[in-house]
Motif scaffolding. Structure first.
Motif, short mmCIF file in Angstrom:
data_model
loop_
_atom_site.label_atom_id
_atom_site.label_comp_id
_atom_site.label_asym_id
_atom_site.label_seq_id
_atom_site.Cartn_x
_atom_site.Cartn_y
_atom_site.Cartn_z
N GLY A 75 0.80 -1.23 0.00
CA GLY A 75 0.00 0.00 0.00
C GLY A 75 0.83 1.28 0.00
N LEU A 76 0.13 2.38 0.15
CA LEU A 76 0.73 3.71 0.10
C LEU A 76 1.90 3.84 1.08
CD1 LEU A 76 -2.64 5.71 0.05
CD2 LEU A 76 -0.94 5.67 -1.79
N THR A 77 2.95 4.46 0.64
CA THR A 77 4.19 4.75 1.38
C THR A 77 5.13 3.55 1.51
OG1 THR A 77 3.49 4.29 3.67
CG2 THR A 77 2.99 6.50 2.82
N CYS A 78 4.69 2.37 1.11
CA CYS A 78 5.54 1.18 1.30
C CYS A 78 6.61 1.06 0.21
CB CYS A 78 4.70 -0.09 1.27
SG CYS A 78 3.64 -0.26 2.72
N ASN A 82 8.31 -3.47 3.58
CA ASN A 82 7.30 -3.54 4.65
C ASN A 82 6.71 -4.94 4.79
OD1 ASN A 82 7.44 -0.82 3.35
ND2 ASN A 82 6.34 -0.24 5.19
N LYS A 86 7.23 -7.20 8.10
CA LYS A 86 6.16 -7.05 9.10
C LYS A 86 5.01 -8.06 9.01
CE LYS A 86 6.43 -2.05 9.85
NZ LYS A 86 5.65 -0.79 9.72
N TRP A 119 2.59 11.92 0.27
CA TRP A 119 2.73 10.49 0.53
C TRP A 119 1.70 9.65 -0.23
CZ3 TRP A 119 -1.41 8.01 2.78
CH2 TRP A 119 -2.34 8.81 3.46
N HIS A 170 -2.51 -5.14 -0.15
CA HIS A 170 -3.05 -4.37 0.98
C HIS A 170 -3.37 -2.95 0.53
CE1 HIS A 170 -1.89 -2.00 4.84
NE2 HIS A 170 -3.17 -2.35 4.94
N SER A 171 -4.60 -2.51 0.85
CA SER A 171 -4.99 -1.12 0.64
C SER A 171 -4.85 -0.72 -0.83
CB SER A 171 -4.16 -0.22 1.57
OG SER A 171 -4.75 1.03 1.68
N PHE A 250 -9.08 4.43 7.85
CA PHE A 250 -9.33 4.75 6.43
C PHE A 250 -10.69 4.22 5.97
CE2 PHE A 250 -4.52 4.59 6.46
CZ PHE A 250 -4.37 5.96 6.51
N HIS A 283 -5.72 -0.73 10.27
CA HIS A 283 -5.26 -0.84 8.87
C HIS A 283 -3.82 -1.36 8.78
CE1 HIS A 283 -5.94 0.30 4.65
NE2 HIS A 283 -4.72 0.84 4.61
N TYR A 285 0.00 -3.42 9.59
CA TYR A 285 0.57 -4.76 9.37
C TYR A 285 0.30 -5.70 10.54
CZ TYR A 285 2.59 -4.30 4.76
OH TYR A 285 2.74 -4.20 3.40
N1 GSH Z 1 1.37 8.07 5.99
C1 GSH Z 1 -0.02 7.80 6.15
C2 GSH Z 1 -0.29 6.35 6.44
C3 GSH Z 1 0.02 5.50 5.25
C4 GSH Z 1 -0.33 4.05 5.55
O1 GSH Z 1 -1.02 3.71 6.51
N2 GSH Z 1 0.13 3.22 4.67
C5 GSH Z 1 -0.17 1.81 4.80
C6 GSH Z 1 -0.74 1.32 3.49
S1 GSH Z 1 -2.14 2.30 3.02
C7 GSH Z 1 1.08 1.03 5.12
O2 GSH Z 1 1.17 -0.15 4.84
N3 GSH Z 1 2.08 1.70 5.72
C8 GSH Z 1 3.37 1.11 6.00
C9 GSH Z 1 3.46 0.29 7.23
O3 GSH Z 1 2.55 0.28 8.07
O4 GSH Z 1 4.51 -0.38 7.39
C10 GSH Z 1 -0.58 8.61 7.26
O5 GSH Z 1 0.19 9.25 7.93
O6 GSH Z 1 -1.82 8.62 7.45
#
Ligand code: GSH
Length: 305
Positions: A75-78, A82, A86, A119, A170-171, A250, A283, A285
């Motif tokens: 998902g986003l930012t990964c 990750n 995790k 992000w 994921h996501s 989310f 949401h 891991y």
């Molecule tokens: N940066 C975002 C959150 C982004 C987020 O939750 N990404 C999820 C996928 S949508 C993820 O897997 N993040 C990496 C992790 O938890 O290791 C925020 O601050 O709200």
């Protein structure tokens, strides 16, 4: 099939010493009897160097067997890291004898204007679509990357059964997995998702990403939306497993909209959606690692049939 010096065993060793198009092994570590590896390769489709993970189960490493392959989209930012660090997936891949491949979430290091400004767009947010809009369209082709270029590379370089292929994520990556399966009937024998963005054309993340990557004409977005694709899907019957935490922020912010996908699937005889709402899970891991075993059971049912 057991690989021999004439077929897959050659392919396998080529990955470490062979032709320039072969992926470069960056690291390998023993895990649950198999090997968690990280590779890089120059992607022609994306125009940059890309990293990806490959977990080789004991069945491949010790017994030299060709195995089914399961792709995981994050998902986003990964990055590719990750999921490897995790989710705790390796023990289940080892148990079921499945090779697991997980790519990065976008092209990297292109220095496009705005690439690293947010992000949820650009780096770490490729959305697994093929962009048509400048300046993204030259490189942001994550759909073609994960469905074609990476698959060809994996089939040529690792001991995988090319016709036993599954996908999950994921996501943003859950949505990616859904559209890859729905746009390619019969190609992926199994599909599942954790907390997928289910109807991006109706949520803030999706509207932002699709405007940037696909342009202002919302009609063009429909080819990339899992709920729209689920309405039209007429291919090989698919049983889709979806897990969703009830305390997922989310979900509350209406970024995920699983109810829209559920409604679309309920109207389509070709799709069976198994939706599991998990009380109290968010949401993260931690949620994924709690239910990952069930996703492997689901994929193994089809990939090891
Ligand atoms: N940066 C975002 C959150 C982004 C987020 O939750 N990404 C999820 C996928 S949508 C993820 O897997 N993040 C990496 C992790 O938890 O290791 C925020 O601050 O709200």
């Amino acid at each position: 099939m057991r690989f021999t010096t004439n077929n897959i065993y050659n392919r396998f060793y080529r990955t470490q010493e062979g032709p320039s198009m072969a992926p470069k092994l960056l690291s390998t570590v023993k895990c649950f009897g198999g090997e968690q590896r990280i590779y890089s390769h120059p992607s022609e489709v994306l125009g940059c160097e890309m990293k990806f993970g490959v977990y080789m189960p004991p069945l491949a490493v010790d017994e030299h067997m060709e195995c089914p392959v399961l792709y995981f989209l994050s998902g986003l930012t990964c990055t590719h890291e990750n999921f490897i660090q995790k989710s705790g997936f390796q023990q289940y891949a080892a148990k079921h004898g499945i090779v697991v491949v997980n790519p990065d979430t976008s092209p990297r290091g292109l220095n496009l204007p705005g690439e690293d400004d947010s992000w949820d767009f650009g780096s770490g947010a490729g959305f697994y679509v093929d962009s048509t809009e400048t300046p993204w369209s030259k490189n942001y082709k994550m759909y073609t990357y994960v469905t074609s270029e990476l698959v060809e590379l994996v089939n040529a370089s690792f001991p995988v059964l090319p016709n036993k292929r599954g996908i999950f994520g994921h996501s943003m990556g859950g949505h990616g997995a859904l559209i890859c399966a729905l746009k390619n009937p019969g190609v992926y024998q199994s599909v599942s998702a954790f907390a997928p963005i289910s109807n991006p054309i109706e949520c803030p993340w999706g509207k932002k990403a699709f405007t940037g990557y696909l342009g202002a004409n919302e009609d063009s977005w429909k080819d990339w939306d899992a709920t729209v694709l689920a309405t039209k899907y007429a291919g090989t019957p698919l049983e889709i497993l979806i897990d969703q935490g009830s305390d997922d922020n989310f979900l509350k912010e209406k970024q995920l909209l699983p109810e829209n996908l559920l409604n679309a699937a309920a109207e389509n005889d070709h799709l069976q959606l198994i939706y599991k709402k998990r009380e109290g899970y968010d949401h993260s891991y931690f949620f994924i690692s709690t239910f990952i075993a069930e996703h492997f059971d689901h994929h193994a049912k089809f990939l090891n049939a």
